[in-house]
Design an enzyme around this catalytic site. Structure first.
Site, PDB file in Angstrom:
ATOM      1  N   GLU B  14      35.176  49.995  59.845  1.00 53.48           N
ATOM      2  CA  GLU B  14      33.971  49.938  60.664  1.00 53.48           C
ATOM      3  C   GLU B  14      33.072  48.883  60.030  1.00 53.48           C
ATOM      4  O   GLU B  14      32.788  48.943  58.841  1.00 53.48           O
ATOM      5  CB  GLU B  14      33.273  51.308  60.664  1.00 53.48           C
ATOM      6  N   CYS B  61      26.359  54.687  62.493  1.00 57.60           N
ATOM      7  CA  CYS B  61      27.812  54.592  62.535  1.00 57.60           C
ATOM      8  C   CYS B  61      28.393  55.489  63.616  1.00 57.60           C
ATOM      9  O   CYS B  61      28.083  56.668  63.675  1.00 57.60           O
ATOM     10  CB  CYS B  61      28.409  54.965  61.192  1.00 57.60           C
ATOM     11  N   CYS B  64      31.836  57.673  61.751  1.00 53.22           N
ATOM     12  CA  CYS B  64      31.460  58.934  61.094  1.00 53.22           C
ATOM     13  C   CYS B  64      30.245  59.508  61.817  1.00 53.22           C
ATOM     14  O   CYS B  64      29.310  59.987  61.189  1.00 53.22           O
ATOM     15  CB  CYS B  64      31.185  58.722  59.625  1.00 53.22           C
ATOM     16  N   HIS B  68      25.103  61.036  59.755  1.00 57.76           N
ATOM     17  CA  HIS B  68      23.742  60.531  59.545  1.00 57.76           C
ATOM     18  C   HIS B  68      22.718  61.405  60.263  1.00 57.76           C
ATOM     19  O   HIS B  68      21.598  61.579  59.791  1.00 57.76           O
ATOM     20  CB  HIS B  68      23.623  59.077  60.000  1.00 57.76           C
ATOM     21  N   ARG B 483      33.338  59.360  54.159  1.00 64.25           N
ATOM     22  CA  ARG B 483      33.519  58.264  53.203  1.00 64.25           C
ATOM     23  C   ARG B 483      32.770  58.471  51.896  1.00 64.25           C
ATOM     24  O   ARG B 483      32.823  57.613  51.022  1.00 64.25           O
ATOM     25  CB  ARG B 483      33.089  56.946  53.849  1.00 64.25           C
ATOM     26  N   SER B 506      29.071  53.467  51.767  1.00 61.96           N
ATOM     27  CA  SER B 506      29.527  52.074  51.627  1.00 61.96           C
ATOM     28  C   SER B 506      28.623  51.286  50.696  1.00 61.96           C
ATOM     29  O   SER B 506      29.044  50.297  50.107  1.00 61.96           O
ATOM     30  CB  SER B 506      29.636  51.383  52.977  1.00 61.96           C
ATOM     31  N   CYS B 550      33.178  51.441  55.775  1.00 65.04           N
ATOM     32  CA  CYS B 550      32.317  51.687  56.925  1.00 65.04           C
ATOM     33  C   CYS B 550      31.024  50.938  56.659  1.00 65.04           C
ATOM     34  O   CYS B 550      30.113  51.445  56.033  1.00 65.04           O
ATOM     35  CB  CYS B 550      32.076  53.185  57.033  1.00 65.04           C
ATOM     36  N   CYS B 553      26.605  50.801  57.916  1.00 65.04           N
ATOM     37  CA  CYS B 553      25.533  51.545  57.255  1.00 65.04           C
ATOM     38  C   CYS B 553      24.645  50.657  56.404  1.00 65.04           C
ATOM     39  O   CYS B 553      23.582  51.090  55.956  1.00 65.04           O
ATOM     40  CB  CYS B 553      26.136  52.618  56.355  1.00 65.04           C
TER      41      CYS B 553
END
Lengths: 383, 572
Positions: B14, B61, B64, B68, B483, B506, B550, B553
């Site tokens: 991502e 995102c 996922c 968040h 993640r 990330s 990902c 973020c």
């Protein structure tokens, strides 16, 4: 063993139908699929027959799917297509030649796939774009392979047959374009000109809507009928409010006053806790989400208007304009809708009232200007 | 003789990630990881209603999705001291387990498998032998010789059509592919099965949250109401749907995902010695069973491991502004008004691009080279993610995690040290999917028991109105995204967001090195990786994909003082 790809195939190309048969789909399933898709995109019976014939004889169209400023929710939504064979078939019914989310190759090999497609299929490939394009500071806020999204969009769009803008980011900038829009994120129609662009709105759009738009393009070789904001009429011509199964509660003045109150447990209307259904055009009430399982209102949360431009700045989400049940709300809701639309790229579309009592007008019929005209009149609010 | 190679775009992730690496004598001697896209979400959040923040943050995102939103509602609830009803916690936990199962299966099959599975080799497989292999590994019903022979025919026709779509220009035939043709064919079959499966499990999100991606959350609970005597609420039919979906998801993980990982791993045991990188692991923990404030009640325990010492767990306090988490910008395209690192509550950021003018060949890796800041915990670079969670859970003696890790190591006949690797990361992801499948059903049964006992509350209104809030409030919402460790720090002033900072997985893993030259997880993990052919980055993407990158973020504040140049590109 090296495989040369995306060069013009030397071998016999399969038609979509042959490919489906080879994937183990029966003739009956295939016809059912056509009928379902036809119903989904609002075709008459003759149209379904036309679509069936087209899928039986057409080659797989090369597709380039670019990602700019986005969160990948559109790709994720797309693979949720619920009809038993949609995800399976559409993922390779079109030849997905470039997709950063799914392709095997990275780096130079990925870039080669992109170059091969835009060179070998000049004027024939479909360009899908997920994400907005940052334009501040020469576009340094989004770079891929050392080039900016601006540079890539310009180059790849040049020889595309048509452009599909997936989701609110590509259609109107979405969250990164919310005030104060730090990177000057812009939607695709402001970056690319001279190409037919289909705006498939939503954050993300409903999977079946995405599939439906692609099938329409594949079948008829032309873009679906669009409204004045470039959205396919088949999916975006009705307000969520007008197709909502809770509408009778609204008409009867039965409202949820607070989450999890007695009325929430009875499934009353969510207007008073902030529902944006009255100013939002989308198919959530008819197609619903994830195979028709539910949609936000059915699961108890007000619609936040995610398929409308600037919906992030029409908040707060849980606030409504005070009004009284009945006619007054309808007026308020419509004023809300006009305000929301006027603030968007669409300009002053007439927000027709559609209650059980009043006559229907087709949305956008009397719209003042098209999106581009409105743009000239309404330069964006700069923060 | 060394060579600088560039991998950009890194695909099957991502977001937008660029890797530059120095290869010498067939091995990577140095590496740089750069996030090349930024959106500025944190500044956009300023001045808004804290109860709306989850929706903005969820758009960080779409892969996922949910995590968040969860961190966001928790940050507001923490700031305002709101305790959500038991059912809301259970529904959030069920959605959390659903997200893990979905995300990990999609990662393994659709984002990671093509690094290990040679699709072209599958054309040479014997379908009968493939069927025998599949049936030896699992009782999953789709495993007949006929199934594999049809699959192979389809695949052959696909390749012969010349339009290879997503398989074009892959690294097929690369000597680093080790699986026999039959295992490759089986994996291609499961790739397609998983694509069908993944759209079913997310229906749990649709039932409780209205849609997926981006289901709805709510500060103070969950938006759905429970009423077993009503068609328009969570009733027996909806609950049965959730239960059946959880059960089927568990079967897929146990009958397809886990056996596949255990079958593939023995062919790639050399990767148990590659890609380890950092020796420090951080995990905030999640799945509260007695409210988010009671960290001891979490199913995934909280803690940190330093120097791979599996005898000690260090406590972690996200609110420690003195000696806890800080973000640095020595190699990031930002400016600070102060020296050194900043705790997120004091976080400040101004975007300041100082890299090369695009189009560029290379980044200035000795200066600033990424849109990601560099977070450190007590000055240490930390790895976050499934491996950190499994290690912390294992050391803390969490029964289900300890059991699952022990079983997997037993099946592979390997010591725990193999976990510190690319293969270990991939195995840890599978192990925790198995654990999540069990826990998802456990939470589901608790939800049923609660409803049966007459408790149907899903939301507390107690502090919904801003008039009930203190003038100033600060909170942290932590969660474990698929993640890795994720936290949102919020400062509320007079009912509006005054400051909002996210430090995301990330950022921990993919960030550039810090001022002392300490590498973060991606860069550290690539050192020493063998590269057969510098022009084919297969080994690099294997290790990078093992983290499940990902990148979207990487969002930070931005205060623009300049006139923005307007682009009128191609506009008629």
């Amino acid at each position: 063993m090296e495989i040369e790809s995306a060069t013009k195939p030397q071998k016999k190309e399969e038609t979509i139908y042959e490919h489906m048969l080879s994937r183990g789909v029966s003739r009956r399933d295939f016809l059912q699929f056509c009928a379902w898709m036809g119903a989904c995109i609002g075709l008459e019976q003759t149209g379904v027959a036309q679509m069936t014939k087209a899928l039986e004889t057409k080659k797989r169209i090369p597709v380039v799917w670019l990602h700019f400023q986005e969160c990948t929710c559109c790709s994720e939504s797309f693979i949720r297509s619920s009809h038993p064979i949609v995800a399976d078939i559409l993922l390779d019914k079109v030849s997905l030649d470039y997709s950063e989310t799914l392709m095997a190759a990275s780096g130079h090999q990925a870039e080669k796939s992109l170059r091969d497609t835009i060179t070998n299929y000049k004027g024939e490939y479909l360009l899908c774009i997920e994400g907005s394009v940052p334009t501040a500071d020469d576009g340094v806020y989004c770079c891929i392979g050392g080039r900016t999204a601006l540079q890539i969009a310009e180059e790849v769009a040049k020889d595309a047959k048509a452009v599909v803008a997936w989701g609110n980011c590509a259609c109107s900038g979405c969250v990164q374009a919310a005030k104060p829009n730090p990177t000057s994120a812009k939607p695709i129609h402001k970056i690319i000109g001279g190409k037919p662009i289909v705006n498939v709105q939503g954050c993300p759009p409903i999977a079946e809507v995405m599939a439906g738009v692609l099938v329409h393009l594949l079948t008829f070789d032309r873009i679906p009928q669009l409204d004045n904001l470039g959205r396919p009429k088949a999916f975006y011509s009705r307000r969520v409010h007008d197709t909502c199964y809770r509408r009778p509660n609204y008409d009867a003045g039965l409202f949820v006053e607070s989450f999890d109150d007695e009325n929430a447990r009875k499934g009353y209307c969510l207007y008073k806790v902030g529902c944006r259904g009255p100013s939002t055009y989308n198919a959530c009430g008819t197609i619903r989400w994830n195979g028709g399982v539910s949609f936000p209102i059915q699961s108890g949360h007000p619609c936040i208007g995610c398929s409308e431009a600037n919906f992030w700045d029409n908040g707060p989400f849980y606030q409504r304009t005070p009004a009284f049940p009945g006619f007054g709300i309808e007026q308020t809701a419509d004023k809300l809708g006009i305000a929301a639309l006027a603030a968007s790229a669409g300009g002053a579309a007439v927000h027709a009232v559609m209650t059980n009592i009043r006559k229907r007008h087709e949305i956008g019929e009397h719209a003042g200007e098209n999106a581009e005209q409105a743009e000239k009149d309404n330069p964006e609010s700069k923060s | 003789m060394s060579e600088r190679i560039v991998v950009d775009p890194v695909t099957r992730i991502e977001g937008h990630l660029r890797i530059e690496a120095e290869v010498k004598d067939g091995k990577i001697v140095d590496a740089w990881s750069a996030g090349t896209m930024v959106r500025g979400l944190e500044i956009i959040l300023r001045g808004r209603d804290p109860r709306d923040a989850w929706a903005f943050c969820e758009r960080v995102c779409g892969v996922c999705t949910t995590v968040h939103a969860l961190a966001s509602v928790r940050s507001v609830e923490d700031a305002l001291d709101i305790k959500v009803p038991a059912n809301a916690e259970l529904i959030r936990n069920i959605m959390f387990c659903t997200q893990y199962m979905h995300d990990h299966v999609v990662h393994f099959y659709h984002l990671h498998a093509l690094d290990w599975v040679d699709v072209v080799s599958a054309l040479k497989a014997d379908p009968a032998a493939t069927s025998a292999l599949a049936q030896k590994l699992s009782k999953y019903p789709k495993s007949s010789p006929g199934y594999y022979s049809e699959l192979q025919k389809r695949l052959t026709k696909f390749v012969e059509s010349g339009q290879l779509g997503i398989f074009a220009n892959g690294y097929w035939g690369h000597p680093a592919f080790k699986l026999p043709p039959e295992a490759n064919l089986m994996a291609v079959g499961h790739y397609l099965e998983a694509l069908e499966w993944q759209k079913e499990i997310v229906k749990i999100h649709t039932i409780f949250g209205g849609k997926n991606p981006h289901p709805n959350y709510l500060v103070g609970g969950v938006p759905c109401a429970i009423n077993i005597d009503e068609a328009n609420a969570i009733n027996a039919e909806r609950l049965a749907f959730v239960g059946q979906t959880l059960q089927r998801a568990k079967e897929f993980i146990e009958q397809v995902y886990i056996p596949d990982v255990l079958a593939v791993a023995p062919f790639y045991l050399d990767w148990a010695g590659i890609g380890g990188g950092l020796e420090n692991y951080l995990c905030y923990g999640d799945l509260p069973t007695n409210g988010f404030a009671d960290v001891k009640s979490f199913k995934f325990p909280r803690g940190a491991i330093l120097g791979r010492n599996l005898n000690e767990i260090h406590p972690v306090d996200p609110k420690d502004g003195q000696d806890g988490i800080k973000e640095f910008i020595d190699h990031s395209w930002y400016e600070y008004s102060k020296q050194g690192g900043l705790h997120p509550w004091e976080g400040e950021t101004n975007l300041k691009y100082s890299g090369p003018k695009p189009p560029y060949e290379h980044l200035d890796v000795d200066k600033k080279y990424s849109w990601l800041k560099t977070p450190r915990w007590k000055g240490h670079a930390m790895e976050v993610g499934p491996l950190s969670r499994m290690l912390v859970g294992f050391v803390a003696g969490q029964p289900e995690i300890k059991g699952a890790v022990t079983d997997a190591l037993g099946a592979l006949k390997a010591p725990p040290s193999v976990l510190f690797s690319t293969l270990g990361r991939t195995a840890a992801r599978a192990i925790e999917s198995q654990v999540s499948a069990i826990w998802g059903l456990e939470f589901y049964n608790q939800l049923l028991a609660n409803i049966k006992a007459g408790d149907t509350r899903t939301f507390t209104r107690e502090k919904w109105e801003p008039s009930t809030w203190p003038k100033v409030a600060k909170g942290v919402g932590c969660t474990e995204a698929p993640r890795g460790a994720l936290a949102h720090w919020i400062v509320i002033n007079e009912g509006k967001i005054a400051n909002y900072q996210l430090v995301v997985p990330s950022t921990w893993n993919a960030s550039p090195r810090d001022g002392q030259g300490q590498r973060s997880a991606y860069e550290a993990s690539l050192i020493g990786t063998p590269v057969h052919d510098p022009h084919q980055p297969l080994e690099i993407i294997r290790t990078i994909h093992s983290f499940d990158p990902c990148l979207a973020c990487a969002v930070h504040l931005y205060e623009d003082k300049k006139e923005i140049a307007r682009h009128e590109l191609l506009v008629k």
